[in-house]
Design a protein around this motif. Structure first.
Motif, PDB file in Angstrom:
ATOM      1  N   ILE A   1       0.828  -1.202   0.000  1.00 42.81           N
ATOM      2  CA  ILE A   1       0.000   0.000   0.000  1.00 42.81           C
ATOM      3  C   ILE A   1       0.866   1.257   0.000  1.00 42.81           C
ATOM      4  O   ILE A   1       0.559   2.245  -0.689  1.00 42.81           O
ATOM      5  CB  ILE A   1      -0.964  -0.008   1.207  1.00 42.81           C
ATOM      6  N   ALA A   2       1.958   1.224   0.726  1.00 39.19           N
ATOM      7  CA  ALA A   2       2.874   2.368   0.752  1.00 39.19           C
ATOM      8  C   ALA A   2       3.438   2.651  -0.637  1.00 39.19           C
ATOM      9  O   ALA A   2       3.582   3.817  -1.043  1.00 39.19           O
ATOM     10  CB  ALA A   2       4.006   2.119   1.743  1.00 39.19           C
ATOM     11  N   ARG A   3       3.748   1.594  -1.374  1.00 37.86           N
ATOM     12  CA  ARG A   3       4.261   1.779  -2.746  1.00 37.86           C
ATOM     13  C   ARG A   3       3.174   2.348  -3.659  1.00 37.86           C
ATOM     14  O   ARG A   3       3.451   3.221  -4.495  1.00 37.86           O
ATOM     15  CB  ARG A   3       4.777   0.441  -3.290  1.00 37.86           C
ATOM     16  N   ILE A   4       1.944   1.877  -3.498  1.00 45.66           N
ATOM     17  CA  ILE A   4       0.828   2.428  -4.279  1.00 45.66           C
ATOM     18  C   ILE A   4       0.668   3.917  -3.994  1.00 45.66           C
ATOM     19  O   ILE A   4       0.442   4.727  -4.903  1.00 45.66           O
ATOM     20  CB  ILE A   4      -0.484   1.665  -3.973  1.00 45.66           C
ATOM     21  N   GLU A   5       0.811   4.286  -2.732  1.00 41.90           N
ATOM     22  CA  GLU A   5       0.687   5.701  -2.367  1.00 41.90           C
ATOM     23  C   GLU A   5       1.765   6.542  -3.043  1.00 41.90           C
ATOM     24  O   GLU A   5       1.498   7.666  -3.502  1.00 41.90           O
ATOM     25  CB  GLU A   5       0.745   5.859  -0.852  1.00 41.90           C
ATOM     26  N   GLN A   6       2.974   6.002  -3.129  1.00 37.63           N
ATOM     27  CA  GLN A   6       4.038   6.706  -3.852  1.00 37.63           C
ATOM     28  C   GLN A   6       3.695   6.866  -5.325  1.00 37.63           C
ATOM     29  O   GLN A   6       3.832   7.955  -5.910  1.00 37.63           O
ATOM     30  CB  GLN A   6       5.358   5.928  -3.733  1.00 37.63           C
ATOM     31  N   LEU A   7       3.259   5.781  -5.954  1.00 34.68           N
ATOM     32  CA  LEU A   7       2.938   5.811  -7.382  1.00 34.68           C
ATOM     33  C   LEU A   7       1.779   6.759  -7.674  1.00 34.68           C
ATOM     34  O   LEU A   7       1.745   7.417  -8.718  1.00 34.68           O
ATOM     35  CB  LEU A   7       2.580   4.400  -7.873  1.00 34.68           C
ATOM     36  N   ALA A   8       0.839   6.836  -6.744  1.00 37.54           N
ATOM     37  CA  ALA A   8      -0.357   7.646  -6.954  1.00 37.54           C
ATOM     38  C   ALA A   8      -0.039   9.128  -7.118  1.00 37.54           C
ATOM     39  O   ALA A   8      -0.833   9.883  -7.687  1.00 37.54           O
ATOM     40  CB  ALA A   8      -1.330   7.454  -5.799  1.00 37.54           C
ATOM     41  N   ALA A   9       1.104   9.559  -6.624  1.00 37.36           N
ATOM     42  CA  ALA A   9       1.462  10.972  -6.675  1.00 37.36           C
ATOM     43  C   ALA A   9       1.789  11.452  -8.084  1.00 37.36           C
ATOM     44  O   ALA A   9       1.793  12.656  -8.354  1.00 37.36           O
ATOM     45  CB  ALA A   9       2.649  11.241  -5.747  1.00 37.36           C
ATOM     46  N   ASP A  10       2.050  10.522  -9.001  1.00 36.15           N
ATOM     47  CA  ASP A  10       2.364  10.900 -10.383  1.00 36.15           C
ATOM     48  C   ASP A  10       1.147  11.573 -11.018  1.00 36.15           C
ATOM     49  O   ASP A  10       0.018  11.097 -10.881  1.00 36.15           O
ATOM     50  CB  ASP A  10       2.747   9.655 -11.187  1.00 36.15           C
ATOM     51  N   ASP A  11       1.378  12.666 -11.739  1.00 40.13           N
ATOM     52  CA  ASP A  11       0.267  13.411 -12.339  1.00 40.13           C
ATOM     53  C   ASP A  11      -0.513  12.596 -13.361  1.00 40.13           C
ATOM     54  O   ASP A  11      -1.692  12.868 -13.610  1.00 40.13           O
ATOM     55  CB  ASP A  11       0.802  14.685 -13.009  1.00 40.13           C
ATOM     56  N   ARG A  12       0.124  11.597 -13.972  1.00 35.10           N
ATOM     57  CA  ARG A  12      -0.560  10.780 -14.975  1.00 35.10           C
ATOM     58  C   ARG A  12      -1.457   9.725 -14.335  1.00 35.10           C
ATOM     59  O   ARG A  12      -2.227   9.061 -15.028  1.00 35.10           O
ATOM     60  CB  ARG A  12       0.461  10.101 -15.896  1.00 35.10           C
ATOM     61  N   VAL A  13      -1.367   9.561 -13.018  1.00 35.65           N
ATOM     62  CA  VAL A  13      -2.271   8.671 -12.291  1.00 35.65           C
ATOM     63  C   VAL A  13      -3.511   9.475 -11.922  1.00 35.65           C
ATOM     64  O   VAL A  13      -3.436  10.449 -11.181  1.00 35.65           O
ATOM     65  CB  VAL A  13      -1.610   8.110 -11.016  1.00 35.65           C
ATOM     66  N   ARG A  14      -4.654   9.056 -12.452  1.00 34.58           N
ATOM     67  CA  ARG A  14      -5.883   9.816 -12.224  1.00 34.58           C
ATOM     68  C   ARG A  14      -6.896   9.079 -11.341  1.00 34.58           C
ATOM     69  O   ARG A  14      -7.954   9.632 -11.027  1.00 34.58           O
ATOM     70  CB  ARG A  14      -6.531  10.150 -13.572  1.00 34.58           C
ATOM     71  N   ALA A  15      -6.579   7.827 -10.997  1.00 37.54           N
ATOM     72  CA  ALA A  15      -7.539   7.074 -10.182  1.00 37.54           C
ATOM     73  C   ALA A  15      -6.812   6.080  -9.294  1.00 37.54           C
ATOM     74  O   ALA A  15      -5.723   5.598  -9.628  1.00 37.54           O
ATOM     75  CB  ALA A  15      -8.550   6.344 -11.069  1.00 37.54           C
ATOM     76  N   ILE A  16      -7.438   5.777  -8.165  1.00 34.69           N
ATOM     77  CA  ILE A  16      -6.987   4.730  -7.257  1.00 34.69           C
ATOM     78  C   ILE A  16      -7.969   3.561  -7.389  1.00 34.69           C
ATOM     79  O   ILE A  16      -9.159   3.707  -7.157  1.00 34.69           O
ATOM     80  CB  ILE A  16      -6.958   5.228  -5.797  1.00 34.69           C
ATOM     81  N   GLY A  17      -7.467   2.429  -7.780  1.00 34.58           N
ATOM     82  CA  GLY A  17      -8.343   1.273  -7.969  1.00 34.58           C
ATOM     83  C   GLY A  17      -7.895   0.433  -9.159  1.00 34.58           C
ATOM     84  O   GLY A  17      -7.198   0.961 -10.028  1.00 34.58           O
ATOM     85  N   GLU A  18      -8.155  -0.840  -9.147  1.00 34.92           N
ATOM     86  CA  GLU A  18      -9.289  -1.480  -8.540  1.00 34.92           C
ATOM     87  C   GLU A  18      -9.046  -1.774  -7.061  1.00 34.92           C
ATOM     88  O   GLU A  18      -8.179  -2.528  -6.713  1.00 34.92           O
ATOM     89  CB  GLU A  18      -9.582  -2.817  -9.220  1.00 34.92           C
ATOM     90  N   THR A  19      -9.885  -1.183  -6.255  1.00 38.45           N
ATOM     91  CA  THR A  19      -9.900  -1.495  -4.841  1.00 38.45           C
ATOM     92  C   THR A  19     -11.342  -1.746  -4.430  1.00 38.45           C
ATOM     93  O   THR A  19     -12.265  -1.350  -5.125  1.00 38.45           O
ATOM     94  CB  THR A  19      -9.312  -0.353  -3.997  1.00 38.45           C
TER      95      THR A  19
END
Length: 247
Positions: free
Chosen positions: A67-85
């Motif tokens: 989950i910590a790694r996902i949180e890091q990746l999520a900060a990228d501007d090209r990431v627009r959504a969190i999921g599938e969760t």
């Protein structure tokens, strides 16, 4: 057969599919999604730990690190959504439900804190998914990925402004509940997706799915709703941009 990303995008563009969301469901595929979104201007990314993977990782004591790694990746501007969760009670037994709920709530937190849309995987778990959404802070955009509910869940989504994303399953002959939900959904809350390589629309069910097959699902959705096809496509495009932003 492995299809290169550029070829898949070209095939989609040839039938009017202008872009796509590459969705990660574990750390490795989420890292790939971010790379693809940065490599191709018509690709955006979503990142997450899938609920079934969340249960397996928890057994090994590895969920928090993932989950910590996902949180890091999520900060990228090209990431627009969190999921599938979300929650999956079809493939994960009761022993994994607590881990799934913990992971879901952590993904919710990330989506809220980083201002990303939330993409929900909900399989045989409608009541608990709705319960968690209603007792949690939510991001501005919530999407039920591969919407699998019936009329009641569609009404709940309408009431709460949650998006319903339909895949090829809506075209299957026995999908009466899905078609009823599709008919009830507010037009401004409708989305379409592939879930590639799965859930290929009729008449190609059983073959690998891909973005170039989206028109079959869209035409079926428009016919089911009695909508003008061009107007329906414009509505879907506007809704997609509302959720994920511009490419």
């Amino acid at each position: 057969v492995r299809v290169e990303a550029a070829d898949a995008l070209a095939a989609a563009a040839a039938v009017g599919v202008k872009g796509l969301i590459q969705v990660g469901c574990d750390v490795e595929s989420s890292e790939y999604a971010v790379k693809a979104a940065n490599d191709f201007p018509n690709v955006l990314a979503a990142v997450a730990i899938h609920p079934n993977d969340a249960a397996r990782l928890a057994e090994r004591g590895a969920l928090e690190e993932a989950i910590a790694r996902i949180e890091q990746l999520a900060a990228d501007d090209r990431v627009r959504a969190i999921g599938e969760t979300g929650l999956d009670y079809f493939r994960t037994g009761e022993e994994g439900h607590a881990a799934q709920e913990h992971s879901f709530r952590e993904h919710l937190r990330i989506a809220v804190e980083q201002g990303k849309a939330l993409q929900i995987h909900d399989r045989d778990a409608h009541d608990d998914v709705v319960r968690i959404l209603k007792d949690s802070p939510l991001p501005g955009r919530v999407v039920f990925h591969c919407f699998s509910g019936g009329a009641e869940l569609a009404r709940i989504c309408n009431e709460n402004g949650w998006y319903m994303s339909f895949a090829g399953t809506v075209t299957f002959k026995n999908s009466h509940d899905l078609r009823e939900a599709l008919s009830l959904a507010k037009p401004e809350l409708l989305l379409v997706e592939t879930d590639a390589p799965f859930l290929t629309p009729h008449p190609f069910r059983g073959r690998p799915n891909a973005s170039y097959m989206i028109p079959y699902t869209v035409r079926f959705m428009a016919e089911t709703r009695g909508a003008d096809l061009a107007e329906f496509c414009a509505q879907l495009e506007a809704n997609t941009r509302e959720v994920y932003g511009a490419f």
